[in-house]
Design an enzyme around this catalytic site. Sequence first.
Site, short mmCIF file in Angstrom:
data_model
loop_
_atom_site.label_atom_id
_atom_site.label_comp_id
_atom_site.label_asym_id
_atom_site.label_seq_id
_atom_site.Cartn_x
_atom_site.Cartn_y
_atom_site.Cartn_z
N LYS A 193 0.84 -1.20 0.00
CA LYS A 193 0.00 0.00 0.00
C LYS A 193 0.87 1.24 0.00
O LYS A 193 1.86 1.32 0.73
CB LYS A 193 -0.90 0.01 1.24
CG LYS A 193 -1.70 1.29 1.40
CD LYS A 193 -2.75 1.19 2.50
CE LYS A 193 -2.18 1.27 3.87
NZ LYS A 193 -3.21 1.45 4.91
N SER B 143 -4.19 3.39 -17.10
CA SER B 143 -3.20 3.08 -16.07
C SER B 143 -3.02 4.19 -15.05
O SER B 143 -3.68 5.22 -15.10
CB SER B 143 -1.84 2.76 -16.69
OG SER B 143 -1.30 3.94 -17.28
N THR C 74 -6.93 -0.17 -11.74
CA THR C 74 -6.17 0.09 -12.95
C THR C 74 -4.87 -0.70 -12.84
O THR C 74 -4.78 -1.64 -12.05
CB THR C 74 -5.95 1.60 -13.17
OG1 THR C 74 -5.36 1.81 -14.47
CG2 THR C 74 -5.10 2.23 -12.10
N TYR C 75 -3.85 -0.34 -13.62
CA TYR C 75 -2.58 -1.05 -13.56
C TYR C 75 -1.43 -0.05 -13.53
O TYR C 75 -1.58 1.11 -13.92
CB TYR C 75 -2.43 -2.03 -14.72
CG TYR C 75 -2.47 -1.37 -16.08
CD1 TYR C 75 -1.29 -0.99 -16.72
CD2 TYR C 75 -3.67 -1.12 -16.72
CE1 TYR C 75 -1.32 -0.38 -17.96
CE2 TYR C 75 -3.71 -0.51 -17.95
CZ TYR C 75 -2.53 -0.14 -18.57
OH TYR C 75 -2.57 0.48 -19.80
N GLY D 60 -6.34 7.76 -18.76
CA GLY D 60 -7.50 7.16 -19.39
C GLY D 60 -8.75 7.38 -18.56
O GLY D 60 -8.92 8.41 -17.91
N ALA D 61 -9.63 6.38 -18.57
CA ALA D 61 -10.92 6.51 -17.87
C ALA D 61 -10.75 6.80 -16.38
O ALA D 61 -11.57 7.51 -15.79
CB ALA D 61 -11.73 5.23 -18.06
N ALA D 62 -9.68 6.30 -15.77
CA ALA D 62 -9.45 6.53 -14.34
C ALA D 62 -9.27 8.02 -14.02
O ALA D 62 -9.52 8.45 -12.89
CB ALA D 62 -8.22 5.75 -13.87
#
Length: 124
Positions: free
Chosen positions: A9, A25, A57-58, A71-73
């Site tokens: 974390k 990402s 996400t990654y 992107g979408a995030a």
Amino acid sequence: MNISLLRTKIHRATVTGADLNYEGSVSICPDLIKASGLLMNERVDIYNCNNGARFSTYVIKGKKGEICLNGAAARHVQKGDLVIICSYCGLSMDEAKKHEPTVVFVNAKNKVTEKRKEDRKNNK
């Protein structure tokens, strides 16, 4: 039987950017990737402390001090938001009893202030 436990974390990192037009990402500072033990392309869950959004996400390598949602995030954050970035792992019950996740604390500039293994005393 396997269970899912926190692996690593990054606690309360500051979002430095949000790029809706990027492929996807989260771009993470190389120092934070190294300190946390995250891997490139590893799936992470992100929790936005400012608005309560939770999404996956990654990981990709970012610039020094960077936490940029792509992107979408990017729709879930604003520059300056505080986020918690977590990865998880699947462990057997025996492995889980010995597991100690890595927690990385950062300052407002996303520099590591503390790194520690979480206590496993309650996993007996």
